[in-house]
Write a protein that holds these residues in place. Structure first.
Motif, PDB file in Angstrom:
ATOM      1  N   ASP A 166      -4.434  -4.035  -5.047  1.00 21.18           N
ATOM      2  CA  ASP A 166      -5.661  -3.745  -4.333  1.00 21.18           C
ATOM      3  C   ASP A 166      -5.893  -2.248  -4.173  1.00 21.18           C
ATOM      4  OD1 ASP A 166      -7.067  -5.301  -1.389  1.00 21.18           O
ATOM      5  OD2 ASP A 166      -7.591  -5.431  -3.510  1.00 21.18           O
ATOM      6  N   ASN A 167      -4.833  -1.542  -3.758  1.00 22.97           N
ATOM      7  CA  ASN A 167      -4.987  -0.119  -3.502  1.00 22.97           C
ATOM      8  C   ASN A 167      -5.104   0.676  -4.783  1.00 22.97           C
ATOM      9  OD1 ASN A 167      -4.795   0.650  -0.522  1.00 22.97           O
ATOM     10  ND2 ASN A 167      -3.274  -0.943  -0.755  1.00 22.97           N
ATOM     11  N   ALA A 168      -4.627   0.122  -5.892  1.00 26.44           N
ATOM     12  CA  ALA A 168      -4.756   0.845  -7.157  1.00 26.44           C
ATOM     13  C   ALA A 168      -6.114   0.607  -7.784  1.00 26.44           C
ATOM     14  CB  ALA A 168      -3.659   0.399  -8.118  1.00 26.44           C
ATOM     15  N   GLY A 169      -6.945  -0.227  -7.150  1.00 25.03           N
ATOM     16  CA  GLY A 169      -8.278  -0.463  -7.689  1.00 25.03           C
ATOM     17  C   GLY A 169      -8.384  -1.700  -8.544  1.00 25.03           C
ATOM     18  N   PHE A 170      -7.427  -2.641  -8.417  1.00 27.50           N
ATOM     19  CA  PHE A 170      -7.464  -3.886  -9.195  1.00 27.50           C
ATOM     20  C   PHE A 170      -7.434  -5.062  -8.217  1.00 27.50           C
ATOM     21  CE2 PHE A 170      -6.615  -2.169 -13.402  1.00 27.50           C
ATOM     22  CZ  PHE A 170      -6.044  -0.949 -13.105  1.00 27.50           C
ATOM     23  N   LEU A 211       3.067   1.756  -3.352  1.00 30.09           N
ATOM     24  CA  LEU A 211       2.284   2.271  -4.475  1.00 30.09           C
ATOM     25  C   LEU A 211       2.211   3.783  -4.449  1.00 30.09           C
ATOM     26  CD1 LEU A 211       0.193   1.961  -6.809  1.00 30.09           C
ATOM     27  CD2 LEU A 211      -1.542   1.836  -5.049  1.00 30.09           C
ATOM     28  N   GLU A 212       1.787   4.343  -3.311  1.00 25.70           N
ATOM     29  CA  GLU A 212       1.643   5.795  -3.207  1.00 25.70           C
ATOM     30  C   GLU A 212       2.981   6.493  -3.386  1.00 25.70           C
ATOM     31  OE1 GLU A 212      -0.636   8.126  -2.546  1.00 25.70           O
ATOM     32  OE2 GLU A 212      -2.444   7.024  -2.050  1.00 25.70           O
ATOM     33  N   ARG A 259       1.161  10.288 -11.907  1.00 22.46           N
ATOM     34  CA  ARG A 259       0.215   9.764 -12.877  1.00 22.46           C
ATOM     35  C   ARG A 259      -0.286   8.418 -12.363  1.00 22.46           C
ATOM     36  NH1 ARG A 259      -0.182  13.219 -16.428  1.00 22.46           N
ATOM     37  NH2 ARG A 259      -1.708  12.098 -17.625  1.00 22.46           N
ATOM     38  N   ARG A 260      -1.602   8.245 -12.344  1.00 23.18           N
ATOM     39  CA  ARG A 260      -2.144   6.994 -11.842  1.00 23.18           C
ATOM     40  C   ARG A 260      -2.231   5.965 -12.958  1.00 23.18           C
ATOM     41  NH1 ARG A 260      -7.210   7.327 -11.203  1.00 23.18           N
ATOM     42  NH2 ARG A 260      -7.425   9.394 -12.079  1.00 23.18           N
ATOM     43  N   GLU A 261      -2.342   4.704 -12.577  1.00 22.27           N
ATOM     44  CA  GLU A 261      -2.548   3.655 -13.580  1.00 22.27           C
ATOM     45  C   GLU A 261      -4.017   3.300 -13.619  1.00 22.27           C
ATOM     46  OE1 GLU A 261      -0.747   2.390 -15.726  1.00 22.27           O
ATOM     47  OE2 GLU A 261       1.170   3.279 -15.166  1.00 22.27           O
ATOM     48  N   THR A 262      -4.620   3.362 -14.801  1.00 21.90           N
ATOM     49  CA  THR A 262      -6.029   3.002 -14.891  1.00 21.90           C
ATOM     50  C   THR A 262      -6.243   1.725 -15.676  1.00 21.90           C
ATOM     51  OG1 THR A 262      -6.119   4.520 -16.747  1.00 21.90           O
ATOM     52  CG2 THR A 262      -7.003   5.304 -14.674  1.00 21.90           C
ATOM     53  N   CYS A 320       4.355   6.213  -7.106  1.00 24.22           N
ATOM     54  CA  CYS A 320       3.603   7.008  -8.074  1.00 24.22           C
ATOM     55  C   CYS A 320       3.940   8.471  -7.921  1.00 24.22           C
ATOM     56  CB  CYS A 320       2.096   6.786  -7.899  1.00 24.22           C
ATOM     57  SG  CYS A 320       1.530   5.356  -8.775  1.00 24.22           S
ATOM     58  N   TRP A 345     -11.634   6.783 -13.464  1.00 21.60           N
ATOM     59  CA  TRP A 345     -11.137   5.733 -14.360  1.00 21.60           C
ATOM     60  C   TRP A 345     -10.978   6.199 -15.794  1.00 21.60           C
ATOM     61  CZ3 TRP A 345      -8.743   1.882 -12.438  1.00 21.60           C
ATOM     62  CH2 TRP A 345      -9.067   1.455 -11.146  1.00 21.60           C
ATOM     63  N   SER A 350      -5.636   9.305 -16.432  1.00 20.16           N
ATOM     64  CA  SER A 350      -4.544   8.880 -15.553  1.00 20.16           C
ATOM     65  C   SER A 350      -3.957  10.058 -14.790  1.00 20.16           C
ATOM     66  CB  SER A 350      -3.449   8.187 -16.350  1.00 20.16           C
ATOM     67  OG  SER A 350      -2.729   9.133 -17.096  1.00 20.16           O
ATOM     68  N   ARG A 385     -10.156   4.928   0.738  1.00 27.56           N
ATOM     69  CA  ARG A 385     -10.640   4.035  -0.305  1.00 27.56           C
ATOM     70  C   ARG A 385     -12.020   3.489  -0.014  1.00 27.56           C
ATOM     71  NH1 ARG A 385      -8.049  -0.752  -1.037  1.00 27.56           N
ATOM     72  NH2 ARG A 385      -9.347  -1.084  -2.817  1.00 27.56           N
ATOM     73  N   ALA A 416      -2.759   7.753  -6.107  1.00 26.90           N
ATOM     74  CA  ALA A 416      -2.570   6.432  -6.703  1.00 26.90           C
ATOM     75  C   ALA A 416      -3.314   5.359  -5.928  1.00 26.90           C
ATOM     76  CB  ALA A 416      -1.080   6.092  -6.756  1.00 26.90           C
ATOM     77  N   ARG A 419     -14.455  -4.036 -16.016  1.00 23.30           N
ATOM     78  CA  ARG A 419     -14.129  -2.627 -16.177  1.00 23.30           C
ATOM     79  C   ARG A 419     -13.111  -2.459 -17.285  1.00 23.30           C
ATOM     80  NH1 ARG A 419     -11.813  -0.868 -11.115  1.00 23.30           N
ATOM     81  NH2 ARG A 419      -9.887  -1.593 -12.053  1.00 23.30           N
ATOM     82  N   ALA A 470       0.838  -1.194   0.000  1.00 27.24           N
ATOM     83  CA  ALA A 470       0.000   0.000   0.000  1.00 27.24           C
ATOM     84  C   ALA A 470       0.879   1.253   0.000  1.00 27.24           C
ATOM     85  CB  ALA A 470      -0.910  -0.007   1.221  1.00 27.24           C
TER      86      ALA A 470
END
Lengths: 195, 135
Positions: free
Chosen positions: A153-157, A67-68, A78-81, A71, B51, B54, B12, B75, A189, A64
């Motif tokens: 998990d924390n990135a939304g995956f 990741l922060e 920039r986030r990963e989508t 990035c 979503w 980025s 979150r 992030a 998604r 966790a």
């Protein structure tokens, strides 16, 4: 005190700037710490599944934060989508920062759509560890699996991440594979975003 | 200089982990609840919008009367949300970036449980100082 010298003393950690991350830690110090972590958890649990889960949780906390931090520091906010984006982030950036090199390989599973594998010839955490026969399929790489799970998990995956030994002919030590199985919603998604 | 501004950090799991009224105007009693209500209502919009891009700074995502909601998504999908009436986008972006760095420093504390409330008074002081500086 030796080494204090000209270092500027900050009253609170919030005032200190974030480090640039060029620091290295000695491998033996880390190996000692990790072995103590495993041994401590061994005394607390009755079975192997619980031990694996504890190492997993320890890694999750690291993931966790990694990741922060990465990035912000290495990717310029920039986030990963997308799925492939976050996987290559884990495979290169995270591995480089944690283990000093990119992971050996990143493969897509052949049987299922939602499975990906990151393989490593010799995981850093397993280098000084040997598993006794009576512990079966236990792998201390569960710690690294936890790190990957924390990042994803924390990135939304959300995903189920496990570590496995894969024996290779001609090599004495088996290869370690981190198996990533994404949750159903991630694929839905991803399909929606690809349109 | 913004007259009204309400700043919230939402974790979150959609639970606020930090909130502060950083505006410079005198506040009515029910203004604080109304501000938080507006920010929570904007969470749905943020979820969809996060979503599609980025980038971390999502500019203004929602409006209420003359108040605008601006959001910055990190992030780890922690949302920094600001309800304000000013039009100073650059100032708001710098504010978000500085608070993001502060948040990372809090998060790096191994004894901090991600998703729990931020209770550090030093953090509070710094956020308010940043708000005075940039908003």
């Amino acid at each position: 005190m030796i080494g204090v010298g000209k270092m500027k003393l900050y009253s609170n950690v919030l005032d200190k700037p974030l480090s640039k991350g060029k620091q290295e830690v000695s491998l033996s110090a880390f190996a000692l710490l990790f072995s103590e972590l495993v041994q401590y958890n061994q005394t607390q649990v009755d079975n192997i599944a619980e031990l694996e889960r504890r190492l997993d949780d320890a890694g999750y906390a690291v993931g966790a934060r990694v990741l922060e931090l990465l990035c912000n520091r290495d990717k310029g906010n920039r986030r990963e989508t997308r799925l492939l984006g976050i996987l290559s982030f884990v495979h290169s950036t995270v591995w480089k920062v944690l283990f000093g090199k990119v992971a050996d390989s990143l493969e897509k599973g052949t049987e299922h759509e939602d499975e990906y594998m990151i393989s490593e010839k010799e995981l850093l955490v397993n280098r000084f560890i040997s598993i006794p026969k009576d512990m079966g399929t236990f792998n201390c790489g569960a710690f690294v699996a936890g790190i990957v799970k924390g990042v994803l998990d924390n990135a939304g995956f959300p995903a189920v991440v496990t570590a496995h030994f894969v024996p290779i002919e001609g090599q004495h030590r088996p290869r370690t594979t981190i198996l990533i199985k994404f949750a159903h919603e991630v694929l839905k998604r991803e399909a929606r975003l690809s349109q | 200089m913004a007259n009204t501004a309400c700043f919230i950090i939402v974790g979150r799991n959609d639970i606020p982990i930090y909130e502060a009224e950083v505006g410079s105007a005198a506040k009515r009693e029910d203004a604080a609840q109304l501000h938080q209500f507006i920010l929570h209502a904007a969470l749905d919009v943020v979820q969809d919008l996060a979503w599609t891009t980025s980038a971390m700074f999502l500019k203004s995502v929602d409006r209420f009367n003359d108040l605008v909601v601006s959001v910055y998504v990190t992030a780890g999908h922690t949302r920094l949300m600001l309800l304000h009436d000013s039009r100073n986008e650059d100032g708001i972006k710098s504010f978000f970036q500085e608070v993001h760095e502060l948040y990372i420093k809090i998060l790096l504390n191994p004894l901090y449980l991600p998703g729990s409330r931020v209770t550090s008074t030093h953090f509070d002081t710094k956020v308010r100082a940043l708000a005075r500086k940039y908003l």
